[in-house]
Design a protein around this motif. Structure first.
Motif: not given
Ligand code: SF4
Length: 406
Positions: A80-81, A126, A15, A18, A163
């Motif tokens: 996480g992650g 997620n 993302c 992040c 996302r």
């Molecule tokens: S899913 Fe969560 S940990 Fe993975 S890149 Fe996106 S914000 Fe970062």
């Protein structure tokens, strides 16, 4: 009791905002990483035994000369992650490794047998990584709490953040989780997104309430200096709403959540009765936790340490028997006191200054009263008996108030 944190540093895409310790999913790397994790968990009690008195251990000794083997813990948090990228059998193997090395309430069983106090086992999830069948397998593996990274209930906002799920996928994932038997579900929303109006935010909060989770976390988007999202914002002309709107967003969200029957228990967190995050409460109540995996931070008995961040280096160190810790600091009594005060003040119930003062040998009121005076006068902080707590308007001033303690 201890909390156990397990870091899973893999994501299916990155993302644009992040700044966590994560990288792209790689099947072979993941397999080696999980083997290292299980090895690190296995070593933890011996490591802790060097620091803690025997009274801290549940003694599972078979003979008097055996070293203490097992510490008591009551939460496991997979963060996480994207931990939900793992197969449920892999999650089960890690839970089993924890069961083998730590004592959980009512014994090592994590089942829902009647009358038992279960350990709280949370999996950050997620929405795009799960379906009903996978969720059922996570539940059977011992996970009993899901924390969904929803972030927004509007597709245009989700795209802006990079996302890969849609709002409908998020709603469906919550429905699937209920059908799979989860009765402790948390949703994360992010507030003050680029180009987000107060109205759009309100729709997100209403979307969250309609999804009816047991717990919710509302976070402000924080833009770190080189975040790709900053470039996207410049290119697309998205800006952040003014500060007053951010305050308005927060107040309106909390008022709507109050009306929907949620209880705010921390600056950014609300829950239905009995559903506050037992694991996260350890961070705000001067608790202790052991964290496993690359970049994970632990706190135990006044010592704080951090594991090496790089995934390959972490695996290499664990598998060759080297120490994975790169930074270790023994906190002074003053630092422990300050930490207890400023983290505790994040809670709606605030802190008992007599209890904290007795723990660290200090008269908290005497030491900080004068510096806190302006915040009492402004109606941002109140003292009720031995309790010191922020008012809701005070929560918007939390950083300024907490700066008194550090
Ligand atoms: S899913 Fe969560 S940990 Fe993975 S890149 Fe996106 S914000 Fe970062």
């Amino acid at each position: 009791m201890l909390g156990l944190y397990i870091h899973i540093p893999f994501c299916s895409s990155i993302c644009n905002y992040c700044n966590f310790n994560r990288g792209l999913y790689d099947e072979a790397l993941k397999t080696r990483y999980l083997a290292a994790l299980v090895q690190e968990i296995g070593r933890a009690p011996a490591f802790a035994a060097e620091r803690l008195p025997p009274s801290r251990f549940a003694l599972r000794r078979t003979s008097r000369t055996d070293p203490p083997q097992s510490l008591r813990a009551d939460t496991i948090f997979f963060g996480g992650g994207t931990p939900s990228l793992l197969d449920p059998d892999e999650v089960r193997a890690i839970i089993d490794a924890c069961r083998a090395r730590f004592d959980f309430p009512a014994g090592p069983a994590l089942s829902e047998a009647a009358g038992r106090v279960e350990a709280e086992v949370t999996l950050e999830t997620n929405p795009e990584t799960v379906d009903r069948e996978k969720l059922e397998r996570f539940r059977a593996a011992g996970v009993n709490r899901l924390s969904f990274g929803v972030q927004s209930f509007q597709d245009d906002e989700l795209k802006r953040l990079g996302r890969i799920h849609s709002a409908e996928r998020a709603r469906a994932a919550v429905r699937d989780a209920r059908a799979a038997g989860f009765d402790n579900i948390s949703l994360d929303l992010m507030m003050w997104l680029p180009g987000q109006s107060v109205d759009a935010w309100r729709r997100n909060v209403d979307g969250l309430i309609a999804a009816s989770p047991d717990h919710a976390s509302l976070y402000l988007l924080e833009l770190y200096p080189n975040a790709p999202l900053k470039e996207d914002m410049a290119r697309a002309g998205w800006s952040l709403a003014p500060d007053e709107d951010a305050a308005d967003m927060y107040e309106q969200a909390m008022a709507r959540l109050d009306a929907a029957g949620y209880q705010q228990y921390e600056i950014s967190n609300v829950a239905r009765p009995g559903r506050a995050s037992r694991h996260n409460l350890k961070y705000w109540t001067d608790g202790e936790w052991l964290a496993f995996g690359c970049g994970a931070h632990s706190t135990l008995d006044g010592v704080r340490w951090k594991n090496v961040s790089n995934t390959e280096e972490y695996i290499a160190r664990v598998t060759t028997g080297l120490d994975v810790v790169t930074e270790r600091r023994v906190l002074s009594t003053k630092e422990r006191l300050e930490d207890a005060l400023f983290t505790g003040l994040r809670l709606v119930e605030g802190i008992d200054i007599e209890v904290v003062g007795a723990r660290y040998g200090c008269d908290v009121w005497e030491r900080y009263r004068e510096a806190l005076e302006p915040f009492f006068d402004g109606g941002w902080l109140v003292r009720e008996g031995a309790r010191l707590r922020l008012t809701r308007p005070g929560m918007l001033m939390a950083n300024e108030i907490m700066a008194v303690f550090v």
